[in-house]
Scaffold this active site. Structure first.
Site, PDB file in Angstrom:
ATOM      1  CB  SER A 291      17.748  -8.914   4.705  1.00  0.00           C
ATOM      2  OG  SER A 291      18.298  -7.676   4.276  1.00  0.00           O
TER       3      SER A 291
ATOM      4  CG  HIS B  88      20.756  -9.068   0.650  1.00  0.00           C
ATOM      5  ND1 HIS B  88      19.642  -9.128  -0.147  1.00  0.00           N
ATOM      6  CD2 HIS B  88      20.361  -8.528   1.820  1.00  0.00           C
ATOM      7  CE1 HIS B  88      18.595  -8.650   0.532  1.00  0.00           C
ATOM      8  NE2 HIS B  88      19.011  -8.272   1.725  1.00  0.00           N
TER       9      HIS B  88
ATOM     10  CG  ASP C  17      20.128  -9.837  -3.369  1.00  0.00           C
ATOM     11  OD1 ASP C  17      20.865  -9.007  -2.795  1.00  0.00           O
ATOM     12  OD2 ASP C  17      19.157 -10.378  -2.803  1.00  0.00           O
TER      13      ASP C  17
END
Ligand SMILES: *[C@@H]1O[C@H](CO)[C@@H](O)[C@H](O)[C@H]1NC(C)=O
Ligand SMILES: *[C@@H]1O[C@H](CO)[C@@H](O)[C@H](O)[C@H]1NC(C)=O
Ligand SMILES: *[C@@H]1O[C@H](CO)[C@@H](O)[C@H](O)[C@H]1NC(C)=O
Ligand SMILES: *[C@@H]1O[C@H](CO)[C@@H](O)[C@H](O)[C@H]1NC(C)=O
Ligand SMILES: *[C@@H]1O[C@H](CO)[C@@H](O)[C@H](O)[C@H]1NC(C)=O
Length: 344
Positions: A41, A322, A319
């Site tokens: 990610s 990240h 978050d």
């Protein structure tokens, strides 16, 4: 033969196109880098399945492009900043390649959120499978030798193998052998990319896992978990040794460059509060109401069960794991010498 033919044909078409342009433009095209991206990610720009991924839900993407678009941030991620530095467009996510197949010649992003070198809990394409996809595009002639000669790869491994290890209740004694296995597999993947003809590779060290909001939440976002950071350092030490060895074996050509996320995260996070750009730097911008709520989650009546900070620009984490777009910009500017080594 057939594959070579497709590549040659594309080359002729490009030649005709560039003859139509000015000379300097054609020259520029010649030197253009082609960026291929593998990992998770921190690098994914839209591969994660749209129907299930938070990256395709509100409030992801609020800063860029202004709506959820498959990035695990409020905006741009590592891939986008690296592409910008290299002067190329951010590579098309592999999942979306059919929308405009010709874009694949400018590079492809195979990275998928939640994945690792081994199969993690989300069971999506691990890094081996991502490289298989890359190899298939090479064999099919979608990516040509000419593109490969100018290729740069970004390989991101931010720790999903380890969260899977923990969730599968892996033992504390088993962790060290597991770290060794992860780095060994990562090294095999790097060697495979070299063998396929990728010219330069950037691989990330793991960010300080113990400083992620998912770890610091129990400490009210006030301090990092140093036990987890020590495990992270061990992973990074092994990785650095591997990369040194691989570069030596490649006759010191240094074709693998380390993007040191560990120290770049730390340099920002350990800046005393008030002296840097980021405020209350361990606290995420987008945070669930309760420990079971996540950024992007909604209740039965469709109401958001998360808060968003007033200014993502001055917040480091977006978050629970990240960075924000603003944090990625700061990280990439810290990484500048490595990015320049990759681009040279
Ligand atoms: C990656 O995934 C494939 C397909 O699920 C699996 O066969 C393979 O063993 C995995 N590779 C590693 C290194 O775990
Ligand atoms: C791990 O342990 C927890 C608590 O003991 C248990 O609920 C869970 O099912 C276990 N998970 C796995 C994958 O074994
Ligand atoms: C720090 O991480 C370790 C390993 O995951 C865990 O056992 C420990 O409880 C954590 N410490 C705190 C204060 O959360
Ligand atoms: C490195 O150089 C040695 C001796 O010149 C040569 O035999 C070897 O094939 C080279 N290795 C690579 C990876 O280029
Ligand atoms: C790489 O550099 C080291 C140190 O300069 C040197 O000892 C070694 O022989 C070099 N390796 C090759 C394969 O050229």
């Amino acid at each position: 033969m057939a594959l070579r033919f497709i590549c040659s044909l594309l080359f002729v078409v490009l030649l005709i196109v560039s003859l139509g342009g000015v000379e300097s433009k054609a020259h520029h095209r010649e030197k253009r880098r082609v960026l291929f991206v593998f990992g998770d990610s921190y690098a994914d720009t839209g591969n994660f399945r749209k129907s299930v991924s938070p990256s395709w839900k509100q409030p992801y993407g609020i800063t860029f492009p202004g709506k959820p678009a498959g990035r695990f941030s409020d905006g741009r991620v590592l891939t986008d900043f690296l592409a910008k530095f290299l002067g190329v467009r951010s590579p098309i996510p592999y999942t979306w390649r059919k929308i405009n197949p010709s874009l694949q010649r400018y590079g492809v992003n195979f990275a998928i959120g939640g994945t690792g070198v081994f199969t993690t809990l989300n069971a999506m394409a691990n890094m081996t499978v991502q490289i298989d996809s890359f190899e298939r595009l090479l064999r099919q002639g979608v990516i040509c030798q000419n593109d490969l000669d100018r290729s740069v790869a970004l390989v991101s491994l931010a720790g999903n193998d380890y969260s899977a290890y923990l969730e599968r209740n892996g033992s504390a004694e088993g962790l060290q052998p597991f770290i060794i296995a992860v780095v060994k597999q990562l090294s095999l993947n790097l060697q495979r990319l070299q063998g396929l003809g990728v010219k330069k590779i950037a691989v990330t060290t793991m960010e300080p896992l113990g400083c992620l909001p998912s770890s610091t939440q129990v400490l009210s976002y006030k301090q990092c978990n140093e036990t987890q950071n020590a495990a992270t350092s061990f992973h990074n030490l092994l990785l650095e040794q591997e990369v040194q060895n691989l570069n030596k074996e490649a006759n010191n050509s240094s074709n693998i460059v380390i993007f040191d996320l560990f120290n770049s995260f730390n340099s920002v996070l350990k800046t005393p509060s008030g002296q840097g750009k980021f405020v209350d730097s361990l606290r995420p911008c987008c945070d669930g109401f309760t420990v079971t709520d996540r950024c992007g989650s909604i209740d039965k009546s469709g109401r958001a069960t998360y808060n968003i900070c007033s200014n993502p620009e001055t917040t480091f984490f977006w978050d629970s794991v990240h960075p924000t777009q603003s944090a990625w910009a700061a990280i990439v500017s810290y990484l500048r010498p490595s990015v320049e080594a990759l681009a040279s």
